[in-house]
Design a protein around this motif. Structure first.
Motif, PDB file in Angstrom:
ATOM      1  N   ARG A 172       0.813  -1.126  -0.018  1.00 42.17           N
ATOM      2  CA  ARG A 172       0.061  -0.089   0.107  1.00 42.17           C
ATOM      3  C   ARG A 172       0.946   1.309   0.315  1.00 42.17           C
ATOM      4  NH1 ARG A 172      -4.960  -1.723   4.169  1.00 42.17           N
ATOM      5  NH2 ARG A 172      -5.743  -3.221   2.684  1.00 42.17           N
ATOM      6  N   THR A 173       1.138   1.656  -1.253  1.00 40.57           N
ATOM      7  CA  THR A 173       2.090   2.648  -1.440  1.00 40.57           C
ATOM      8  C   THR A 173       1.469   4.029  -1.795  1.00 40.57           C
ATOM      9  OG1 THR A 173       2.599   2.079  -3.608  1.00 40.57           O
ATOM     10  CG2 THR A 173       3.808   1.474  -2.050  1.00 40.57           C
ATOM     11  N   GLN A 174      -0.007   4.252  -1.825  1.00 36.04           N
ATOM     12  CA  GLN A 174      -0.692   5.410  -2.166  1.00 36.04           C
ATOM     13  C   GLN A 174      -1.328   6.058  -1.238  1.00 36.04           C
ATOM     14  OE1 GLN A 174      -2.871   4.482  -5.889  1.00 36.04           O
ATOM     15  NE2 GLN A 174      -0.755   4.060  -7.067  1.00 36.04           N
ATOM     16  N   ILE A 175      -1.448   7.453  -1.068  1.00 30.44           N
ATOM     17  CA  ILE A 175      -2.267   8.072  -0.424  1.00 30.44           C
ATOM     18  C   ILE A 175      -3.054   8.993  -1.058  1.00 30.44           C
ATOM     19  CG2 ILE A 175      -0.853   7.763   1.736  1.00 30.44           C
ATOM     20  CD1 ILE A 175      -0.013  10.707   1.365  1.00 30.44           C
ATOM     21  N   VAL A 176      -4.195   9.470  -0.557  1.00 27.07           N
ATOM     22  CA  VAL A 176      -5.136  10.514  -1.133  1.00 27.07           C
ATOM     23  C   VAL A 176      -5.090  11.571   0.018  1.00 27.07           C
ATOM     24  CG1 VAL A 176      -7.321  11.317  -1.754  1.00 27.07           C
ATOM     25  CG2 VAL A 176      -6.492   9.107  -2.714  1.00 27.07           C
ATOM     26  N   VAL A 177      -4.640  12.709  -0.493  1.00 25.28           N
ATOM     27  CA  VAL A 177      -4.810  13.936   0.431  1.00 25.28           C
ATOM     28  C   VAL A 177      -5.934  14.570   0.159  1.00 25.28           C
ATOM     29  CG1 VAL A 177      -3.758  16.105   1.441  1.00 25.28           C
ATOM     30  CG2 VAL A 177      -2.287  14.135   0.644  1.00 25.28           C
ATOM     31  N   PHE A 178      -6.953  14.685   1.169  1.00 27.05           N
ATOM     32  CA  PHE A 178      -8.203  15.355   1.002  1.00 27.05           C
ATOM     33  C   PHE A 178      -7.950  16.469   1.835  1.00 27.05           C
ATOM     34  CE2 PHE A 178     -12.466  16.525   2.799  1.00 27.05           C
ATOM     35  CZ  PHE A 178     -13.246  16.099   1.846  1.00 27.05           C
ATOM     36  N   ASP A 179      -7.857  17.878   0.966  1.00 28.43           N
ATOM     37  CA  ASP A 179      -7.616  19.041   1.783  1.00 28.43           C
ATOM     38  C   ASP A 179      -8.795  20.117   1.474  1.00 28.43           C
ATOM     39  OD1 ASP A 179      -6.378  21.224   2.796  1.00 28.43           O
ATOM     40  OD2 ASP A 179      -4.917  21.502   1.061  1.00 28.43           O
ATOM     41  N   LEU A 180      -9.466  20.157   2.652  1.00 27.38           N
ATOM     42  CA  LEU A 180     -10.742  21.049   2.627  1.00 27.38           C
ATOM     43  C   LEU A 180     -10.431  22.445   3.448  1.00 27.38           C
ATOM     44  CD1 LEU A 180     -13.641  21.405   1.620  1.00 27.38           C
ATOM     45  CD2 LEU A 180     -14.336  20.225   3.856  1.00 27.38           C
ATOM     46  N   GLY A 181     -10.031  23.519   2.658  1.00 28.78           N
ATOM     47  CA  GLY A 181      -9.710  24.555   3.742  1.00 28.78           C
ATOM     48  C   GLY A 181     -10.686  25.715   3.763  1.00 28.78           C
ATOM     49  N   GLY A 182     -10.367  26.773   3.969  1.00 26.26           N
ATOM     50  CA  GLY A 182     -11.379  27.820   4.114  1.00 26.26           C
ATOM     51  C   GLY A 182     -12.386  28.276   2.811  1.00 26.26           C
ATOM     52  N   GLY A 183     -11.483  28.345   1.716  1.00 22.25           N
ATOM     53  CA  GLY A 183     -12.131  28.711   0.552  1.00 22.25           C
ATOM     54  C   GLY A 183     -12.007  27.650  -0.794  1.00 22.25           C
ATOM     55  N   THR A 184     -11.084  26.770  -0.536  1.00 25.55           N
ATOM     56  CA  THR A 184     -11.050  25.831  -1.820  1.00 25.55           C
ATOM     57  C   THR A 184     -10.695  24.288  -1.187  1.00 25.55           C
ATOM     58  OG1 THR A 184      -8.519  26.020  -1.485  1.00 25.55           O
ATOM     59  CG2 THR A 184      -9.585  27.540  -3.186  1.00 25.55           C
ATOM     60  N   PHE A 185     -11.105  23.414  -2.291  1.00 22.03           N
ATOM     61  CA  PHE A 185     -10.930  22.016  -1.927  1.00 22.03           C
ATOM     62  C   PHE A 185     -10.197  21.330  -2.919  1.00 22.03           C
ATOM     63  CE2 PHE A 185     -12.099  17.757  -3.264  1.00 22.03           C
ATOM     64  CZ  PHE A 185     -12.038  16.926  -2.283  1.00 22.03           C
ATOM     65  N   ASP A 186      -9.178  20.489  -2.579  1.00 22.48           N
ATOM     66  CA  ASP A 186      -8.213  20.083  -3.378  1.00 22.48           C
ATOM     67  C   ASP A 186      -8.103  18.684  -2.985  1.00 22.48           C
ATOM     68  OD1 ASP A 186      -7.352  21.709  -5.424  1.00 22.48           O
ATOM     69  OD2 ASP A 186      -6.487  22.913  -3.729  1.00 22.48           O
ATOM     70  N   ALA A 187      -7.738  17.622  -3.765  1.00 22.18           N
ATOM     71  CA  ALA A 187      -7.401  16.361  -3.494  1.00 22.18           C
ATOM     72  C   ALA A 187      -6.229  15.725  -4.675  1.00 22.18           C
ATOM     73  CB  ALA A 187      -8.772  15.444  -3.878  1.00 22.18           C
ATOM     74  N   SER A 188      -5.343  14.991  -3.826  1.00 17.26           N
ATOM     75  CA  SER A 188      -4.194  14.684  -4.714  1.00 17.26           C
ATOM     76  C   SER A 188      -4.014  13.161  -4.404  1.00 17.26           C
ATOM     77  CB  SER A 188      -2.939  15.438  -4.348  1.00 17.26           C
ATOM     78  OG  SER A 188      -2.954  16.569  -5.059  1.00 17.26           O
ATOM     79  N   LEU A 189      -3.703  12.536  -5.348  1.00 24.16           N
ATOM     80  CA  LEU A 189      -3.466  10.858  -5.389  1.00 24.16           C
ATOM     81  C   LEU A 189      -1.950  10.969  -5.473  1.00 24.16           C
ATOM     82  CD1 LEU A 189      -3.944   7.981  -5.234  1.00 24.16           C
ATOM     83  CD2 LEU A 189      -4.237   7.982  -7.714  1.00 24.16           C
ATOM     84  N   VAL A 190      -0.982  10.491  -4.301  1.00 28.12           N
ATOM     85  CA  VAL A 190       0.181  10.602  -4.333  1.00 28.12           C
ATOM     86  C   VAL A 190       0.987   9.080  -3.933  1.00 28.12           C
ATOM     87  CG1 VAL A 190       2.004  11.500  -3.070  1.00 28.12           C
ATOM     88  CG2 VAL A 190       0.094  12.763  -3.105  1.00 28.12           C
ATOM     89  N   GLU A 191       1.923   8.701  -4.788  1.00 28.10           N
ATOM     90  CA  GLU A 191       2.576   7.558  -4.662  1.00 28.10           C
ATOM     91  C   GLU A 191       3.757   7.900  -3.637  1.00 28.10           C
ATOM     92  OE1 GLU A 191       3.777   3.391  -5.369  1.00 28.10           O
ATOM     93  OE2 GLU A 191       1.942   4.709  -6.215  1.00 28.10           O
ATOM     94  N   VAL A 192       3.900   7.009  -2.542  1.00 26.24           N
ATOM     95  CA  VAL A 192       4.803   7.177  -1.409  1.00 26.24           C
ATOM     96  C   VAL A 192       6.041   6.132  -1.695  1.00 26.24           C
ATOM     97  CG1 VAL A 192       5.345   7.877   0.864  1.00 26.24           C
ATOM     98  CG2 VAL A 192       3.491   8.838  -0.202  1.00 26.24           C
ATOM     99  N   ARG A 193       7.329   6.558  -1.654  1.00 19.45           N
ATOM    100  CA  ARG A 193       8.396   5.568  -1.742  1.00 19.45           C
ATOM    101  C   ARG A 193       9.473   6.069  -0.427  1.00 19.45           C
ATOM    102  NH1 ARG A 193       6.504   0.811  -4.115  1.00 19.45           N
ATOM    103  NH2 ARG A 193       5.527   1.297  -5.795  1.00 19.45           N
TER     104      ARG A 193
END
Length: 512
Positions: A178-199
């Motif tokens: 299991r090498t992937q993470i999703v960052v769910f970033d809900l801020g004050g004005g914007t929402f972003d999500a990134s799929l990240v491979e971690v080694r």
């Protein structure tokens, strides 16, 4: 000193590197109380002076500008953009520079690192932008930080920075399978999500998506409107100060919610109003559903085995502290959902890790937004979109991406309608979130170089105009500019896309 600065819609958070630790900076207000953030607020006083941050939050008279960062997400934002509050209009760039300059002063004089900075000045700063930010938003953010005196060495996408913080705190969840993470970033004005491979400490962003106008401000607005309706008060009858005070009450009440809270109590125009938490959550669910839909698309979780390599979904950003957010995520994705211990500070901590040369963390990021130009085709009989850069283009750690177009034009004036997009359809046309970057006019006919308004020049066809070269450059921060050159004599115009026409016109290289 190495610092990370997360310029947020409602709060700006700063973290710094301290021998492998990355504590968050606290700021002191005029009463000596401390806050672990610098309020993203500006106040124009009656004497035409400005206050920012903690000084702008007091009860002295003035016109206040809240959530001004949101204006950066407008499709047509530029250095000429103005924002308005209480019928007062000011330039957004002036507010940005004033705010960040005040932040710089507060760090040196009114923060927990003021003594440290007296003997160890900020050597490098890494700052953040939403992953879905346009080129214009990126260049304006960078310019504002630089004009405010910050030695910016890099700009990171917000969820990418939060991914560093996740690995720093919870690296044990990343395994060989299991090498992937999703960052769910809900801020004050914007929402972003990134799929990240971690080694280990190496991070590679595989994909990013987001919504430019979805964040804590929207939840506050829902709660404010519910309170007004419960009190039987028409919003139009409130003064701007009373409306903002109610909005601030709503924000504080929202942030104080726990899983055990059953009622929300607010003072609305001297009347006490109670809202059932379940009713508020029901009204807020569509906002959370929009963010979950983005994550589902990012993971393509309708595909068998799509979640098999996922180490976790990391919930970060100040607005993610609302209990309904991780609750709905867990209902959709199960136990892989991990909530950041300090959700409002995750990005700043990750930025400080990135700024620290001894951390060993690296990032390979993507552009996240495609870019191209609408061109006239078939002798001007139709317009087609020419995709220049894919949104999946990998950003270089150093140097630039360089793309060239070369041709002989058939018109005397070139009309370039530049745009960024979130995706392309099967025919190669932009779809989804499209941000026009402005219209650029270039004199293909050398006789027109001194004409100030090329838009007034009638189009003329000919086959003897000089060969033209377009060179598009994307720097490691995702900022795009284009050089358009007459190959025969070297006449060049350089345009920073998304910037005002005055800056573009100033960047002209005459032939030798």
């Amino acid at each position: 000193m190495y610092v990370g600065v997360d310029f947020g819609t409602t709060r700006t958070v700063v973290s710094f590197a301290d021998r492998g630790n990355y504590p968050v900076v606290s700021f002191f207000d005029r009463l000596g109380d401390s806050l672990d953030y610098f309020p993203s607020v500006a106040a124009l006083r009656p004497d035409e002076t400005w206050d920012f941050g903690t000084a702008a939050m007091d009860d002295r008279p003035g016109v206040r500008f809240h959530s001004f960062k949101r204006a950066l997400a407008a499709p047509d934002v530029s250095n000429d953009t103005e924002i308005e509050s209480e019928s007062v209009r000011v330039r957004l760039m002036d507010v940005l520079v004033g705010f960040l300059s005040s932040l710089r002063t507060a760090l040196a004089e009114e923060s927990t690192i003021a003594d440290l900075l007296a003997g160890d000045e900020i050597e490098s700063a890494v700052v953040a932008v939403p992953a879905h930010a346009t080129s214009a938003q990126r260049v304006m953010t960078l310019e504002a930080f630089q004009r405010a005196g910050f030695p910016v060495v890099a700009m990171m996408n917000e969820p990418s920075a939060a991914g560093f913080e996740y690995t720093h705190r919870q690296g044990r969840t990343v395994t060989s399978n299991r090498t992937q993470i999703v960052v769910f970033d809900l801020g004050g004005g914007t929402f972003d999500a990134s799929l990240v491979e971690v080694r280990q400490h190496a991070h590679e962003v595989l994909d990013s998506a987001g919504i430019n106008r979805l964040g804590g401000d929207d939840f506050d607005e829902i709660l404010k409107d519910m309170c007004l309706e419960a009190a039987g008060i028409d919003e139009g009858t409130l003064s701007p100060d009373a409306e903002q005070a109610l909005r601030e009450q709503a924000r504080q009440a929202k942030e104080a919610l726990t899983p055990q809270t059953r009622k929300i109590t607010l003072d609305v125009d001297e009347s006490i109003v109670q809202i059932l938490v379940d009713d508020f959550y029901q009204a807020a669910e569509p906002l959370v559903e929009r963010s979950i839909a983005v994550v589902s698309k990012l993971l393509d979780d309708d595909t068998d085995g799509a979640l098999s390599g996922l180490a976790g979904i990391y919930v970060a950003g100040g607005a993610s502290s609302l209990p309904i957010v991780p609750r709905m995520l867990r209902a959709r994705f199960g136990r892989r959902v991990h909530r950041a211990p300090y959700p409002a500070a995750s990005t700043a901590i990750g930025l400080a890790i990135a700024a620290d040369p001894s951390s060993g963390y690296t990032i390979t990021d993507q552009l996240s937004r495609g870019f191209g130009v609408f061109r006239e085709w078939d002798g001007g009989r139709r317009v087609v979109f020419d995709p220049i850069v894919s949104r999946h283009e990998v950003l270089p750690a150093a140097g630039d991406i360089r793309i060239e177009r070369r041709y002989r034009p058939v018109h005397n004036v070139g009309w370039f309608r530049f745009a960024e997009h979130s995706d392309l359809d099967r025919d190669g046309q932009p779809v989804g979130d499209i941000a026009p970057l402005g219209l650029v006019l270039f004199p293909f006919d050398p006789a027109l170089r001194d004409v100030e308004d090329l838009a007034q020049v009638p189009l003329r066809r000919a086959d003897d105009f000089p060969v033209v070269r377009e060179v598009y450059t994307v720097d490691p921060n995702g900022i795009v500019h284009v050089d358009i050159t007459d190959v025969e004599d070297g006449y060049t115009r350089t345009y920073w896309l998304g910037q005002s026409g005055e800056r573009a016109k100033a960047a002209i290289t005459q032939p030798a």
